[in-house]
Design an enzyme around this catalytic site. Structure first.
Site, PDB file in Angstrom:
ATOM      1  N   GLU A 146       0.869  -1.177   0.000  1.00 36.17           N
ATOM      2  CA  GLU A 146       0.000   0.000   0.000  1.00 36.17           C
ATOM      3  C   GLU A 146       0.907   1.230   0.000  1.00 36.17           C
ATOM      4  OE1 GLU A 146      -2.758   0.345   3.254  1.00 36.17           O
ATOM      5  OE2 GLU A 146      -3.450   2.297   2.520  1.00 36.17           O
ATOM      6  N   ARG A 189       5.356 -12.730   9.685  1.00 40.58           N
ATOM      7  CA  ARG A 189       6.066 -11.522   9.291  1.00 40.58           C
ATOM      8  C   ARG A 189       7.408 -11.443  10.000  1.00 40.58           C
ATOM      9  NH1 ARG A 189       2.346  -7.476   9.325  1.00 40.58           N
ATOM     10  NH2 ARG A 189       3.833  -5.812   9.536  1.00 40.58           N
ATOM     11  N   LYS A 247       4.407   0.879   9.727  1.00 44.34           N
ATOM     12  CA  LYS A 247       4.501   2.097   8.915  1.00 44.34           C
ATOM     13  C   LYS A 247       3.991   3.308   9.682  1.00 44.34           C
ATOM     14  CE  LYS A 247       3.373   0.061   4.608  1.00 44.34           C
ATOM     15  NZ  LYS A 247       2.585   0.193   3.383  1.00 44.34           N
TER      16      LYS A 247
HETATM   17  P1  ATP Z   1       0.818  -1.637   7.947  1.00 39.53           P
HETATM   18  O1  ATP Z   1       2.071  -1.468   8.777  1.00 39.53           O
HETATM   19  O2  ATP Z   1       0.143  -0.352   7.638  1.00 39.53           O
HETATM   20  O3  ATP Z   1      -0.054  -2.772   8.365  1.00 39.53           O
HETATM   21  P2  ATP Z   1       2.064  -3.229   5.985  1.00 39.53           P
HETATM   22  O4  ATP Z   1       3.439  -3.058   6.502  1.00 39.53           O
HETATM   23  O5  ATP Z   1       1.350  -4.504   6.138  1.00 39.53           O
HETATM   24  O6  ATP Z   1       1.208  -2.048   6.514  1.00 39.53           O
HETATM   25  P3  ATP Z   1       1.620  -3.306   3.151  1.00 39.53           P
HETATM   26  O7  ATP Z   1       1.948  -2.245   2.191  1.00 39.53           O
HETATM   27  O8  ATP Z   1       0.227  -3.739   3.249  1.00 39.53           O
HETATM   28  O9  ATP Z   1       2.129  -2.763   4.499  1.00 39.53           O
HETATM   29  O10 ATP Z   1       2.577  -4.536   2.926  1.00 39.53           O
HETATM   30  C1  ATP Z   1       2.800  -5.107   1.672  1.00 39.53           C
HETATM   31  C2  ATP Z   1       3.144  -6.550   1.826  1.00 39.53           C
HETATM   32  O11 ATP Z   1       4.275  -6.682   2.659  1.00 39.53           O
HETATM   33  C3  ATP Z   1       2.019  -7.318   2.480  1.00 39.53           C
HETATM   34  O12 ATP Z   1       1.817  -8.515   1.741  1.00 39.53           O
HETATM   35  C4  ATP Z   1       2.500  -7.594   3.852  1.00 39.53           C
HETATM   36  O13 ATP Z   1       2.003  -8.796   4.305  1.00 39.53           O
HETATM   37  C5  ATP Z   1       4.020  -7.623   3.673  1.00 39.53           C
HETATM   38  N1  ATP Z   1       4.678  -7.208   4.919  1.00 39.53           N
HETATM   39  C6  ATP Z   1       4.476  -6.082   5.615  1.00 39.53           C
HETATM   40  N2  ATP Z   1       5.200  -6.070   6.744  1.00 39.53           N
HETATM   41  C7  ATP Z   1       5.909  -7.227   6.750  1.00 39.53           C
HETATM   42  C8  ATP Z   1       6.858  -7.817   7.656  1.00 39.53           C
HETATM   43  N3  ATP Z   1       7.233  -7.216   8.778  1.00 39.53           N
HETATM   44  N4  ATP Z   1       7.376  -9.020   7.328  1.00 39.53           N
HETATM   45  C9  ATP Z   1       7.026  -9.639   6.198  1.00 39.53           C
HETATM   46  N5  ATP Z   1       6.149  -9.137   5.314  1.00 39.53           N
HETATM   47  C10 ATP Z   1       5.586  -7.954   5.577  1.00 39.53           C
END
Ligand code: ATP
Ligand code: MG
Length: 565
Positions: free
Chosen positions: A34, A259, A269
């Site tokens: 996003e 994650r 974020k």
């Molecule tokens: P927010 O912190 O706002 O929840 P997000 O970090 O999940 O957002 P996205 O832009 O939705 O942000 O993430 C894009 C992709 O990266 C998603 O498929 C998410 O699952 C993956 N992702 C985000 N954070 C992690 C993490 N710490 N480890 C592994 N994958 C991640």
């Protein structure tokens, strides 16, 4: 050479699908950020998984901006995401997509659900929807608008789109089951009214699809086979499946993994945005940030980050990885690749009283002991030098073997020198100069008579030194879990106030005066450093410390242990 990846549960699922021919032999993944912030090291894990799997199976991976929530999204973030994924070394060819490009199709799918009697327009407000939803132990109640006719729903939904209703006054909801044990299945909201400017569709829409509705449809439209995401979406999978089944649409397989959590780091974020907005760091690319742009600015290489992601693997178990694992991965790479140089960060002048005035000579230094093919270079030596202030002590504490009055040490690649005299500032008493004599017979740093010294110091010739700024970066948070804060405070209370030290008067080996932006060097005994291209563009030569060397004492201790066995 390409690395062969170990198998993991995701690859096992894909192997099974290939065997049963579920997707006609295709493997097509996507990475769907996003654009509401910069990518961080957690995203790197997700990128390496989705792009890595596509590469290994000769498949494809799309880059998709999941831009369905207009409030927080901006073009700046889109641009940074593109730059960062490319920098990490992955290629989506021409397959960059925007969920917002599907708004019309997603709307049509919503209309189709209504036609099938599987969605309805609801007039309950947010609080009421929550109240009707029930809890884990109590079933929900049907909305009073649940049984509207298809015609009425079609009409109301169209009028939602046309802007006839105020924000949040109506929603489109899936008609599933208000008593479902999965709360997500209790008639979830699919569309909401929100008059908000969108960075791509501008003011065309006043209704926006919810993540759960937009995401599965986007995957379906793109013909994704394996929709790989993090564990928090496991609860949403029944809805993902229900929507695509209800529409009879092409149906990818969602797979969830744990994650990445990293010690001494925040990876939300929202929190990273807070650090930037409150100017607690210098920006998204501050070298202390866990963002990809921060790591890039710090001097990390994409390959070190990819190797880190490989090493930590993939699982369904939540865990916290020590930041040291990441640091080791860049250290290991640079130990092999980075040429060595000498630099003095906190200079103390040394005058060699028996070295002829005006004389200079060039001594041979090894560029990389780990890589003989890197060869040697010439380092200028003269009567006046700089050494590290902490390498001299007027009164040496126990086990301090470096320079002190009467003591002899080796200057790396140069000579043995012995301290004969010190000069102090009469006012402060601070040592301002150390005088030594050198032994010409020890040229190159070896004593012909087998005489031993206990310390080898790095140094830079004063007459030839290149002056530059060096920035020493340390962990941004002093606590392993930054969220563990005293009552009433939050992660910001754990910011390490010593995470940046700027040293403005460093003396560097002259070769460093004309190496290009982005060069990486090991400064002997000090760590790995990176000539910051951003500062250089602004006319200033700044070397960022990427990572320290392995703790010297730990290394000595392990050497001792080896000797004993
Ligand atoms: P927010 O912190 O706002 O929840 P997000 O970090 O999940 O957002 P996205 O832009 O939705 O942000 O993430 C894009 C992709 O990266 C998603 O498929 C998410 O699952 C993956 N992702 C985000 N954070 C992690 C993490 N710490 N480890 C592994 N994958 C991640
Ligand atoms: Mg998310």
């Amino acid at each position: 050479m390409e690395k062969v990846h170990e198998t993991n549960f995701i690859r096992e699922i894909i192997d099974e699908h290939l065997k049963t021919d579920r997707f006609g032999g295709r493997v097509h993944t996507r990475f769907p950020p996003e654009p509401n912030g910069y990518l961080h090291i957690g995203h790197a894990k997700a990128i390496c998984i989705s792009f890595g799997i596509a590469k290994d199976y000769n498949g494809l991976c799309n880059l998709r901006m999941d831009d369905t929530n207009p409030e927080k999204e901006e073009q700046e973030y889109v641009d940074s995401i593109i730059e960062d994924v490319r920098w990490l070394g992955f290629d989506w060819e021409d397959r960059i997509f925007y969920a917002s490009d599907y708004f019309e199709k997603i709307y049509e799918y919503a209309v189709e659900l209504i036609r099938k009697g599987k969605a309805y327009v609801c007039d309950l407000d947010g609080d009421q929807v929550r109240e009707y939803r029930g809890t884990l132990t109590r079933a929900g109640k049907n909305s009073p608008h649940r049984d509207r006719s298809v015609e009425e729903n079609l009409d109301l939904f169209k009028r939602m789109r046309n802007g006839e209703f105020p924000d949040a006054s109506h929603t489109l909801r899936a008609k599933i089951d208000m008593a479902s044990p999965h709360i997500i299945m209790r008639d979830p909201v699919l569309y909401r009214i929100k008059r908000e400017h969108h960075h791509r569709t501008l003011d065309k829409w006043c209704i926006y699809p919810m993540y759960d509705f937009a995401h599965c449809i986007s995957d379906s439209i793109e013909g994704i086979t394996h929709s790989i995401c993090t564990l928090e979406f496991e609860n949403n999978r029944p809805l993902y499946d229900w929507i695509l089944d209800a529409l009879g649409a092409y149906h990818p397989q969602q797979i969830e993994f744990a994650r990445l959590n990293l010690s001494h780091t925040v990876l939300s974020k929202r929190k990273l945005l807070q650090l930037v907005q409150e100017k607690l760091v210098e920006g998204w690319d501050d070298p202390r940030m866990p963002t990809l742009s921060g790591f890039r600015r710090r001097g990390y290489t994409p390959s070190a980050i990819r190797n880190f992601c490989d090493e930590i693997g993939v699982s369904k178990m939540d865990s916290i990885i020590e930041i040291a694992v990441l640091e080791n991965s860049i250290r290991e790479e640079l130990n092999k690749k980075a040429p060595r140089a000498m630099a003095v960060l906190r200079p103390l002048k040394v005058v060699i009283t028996n070295y002829p005035e005006g004389k200079a000579e060039e001594l041979d230094a090894i560029n990389n002991p780990e890589d003989p093919s890197a060869g040697t270079r010439k380092v200028p030596f003269g009567r006046e030098l700089y050494i590290e202030r902490e390498d001299f002590k007027e009164v040496p504490p126990p086990k301090f073997y470096r320079l002190s009055p009467g003591r002899e040490v080796r200057l790396r690649y140069a000579y043995f020198v012995k301290c004969t005299e010190i000069v102090k500032d009469p006012k402060t008493g601070e040592v301002t100069e150390v005088r030594c004599v050198y032994d010409p017979a020890t040229r190159g740093g070896d004593s012909p008579d087998g005489r031993k010294v206990k310390a080898t110091l790095h140094w830079v010739s004063a007459a030839h030194a290149h002056n530059a700024e060096v920035r020493l970066y340390d962990l941004l948070f002093s606590k392993r879990d930054p969220d563990e804060a005293p009552e009433g405070l939050d992660f910001r209370a754990n910011i390490n106030l010593k995470s940046l030290e700027v040293l403005g008067d460093c003396k560097l080996e002259p070769l460093l005066s004309n190496v290009p932006a982005g060069s990486r060097y090991q400064f002997e005994r000090l760590g790995y450093f990176y000539l910051d291209p951003v500062s250089l563009k602004a006319g200033k030569r700044v070397f960022n410390r990427i990572v320290t060397l392995k703790d010297e004492w730990a290394r000595l201790a392990s050497k001792e242990a080896l000797k004993k066995t």
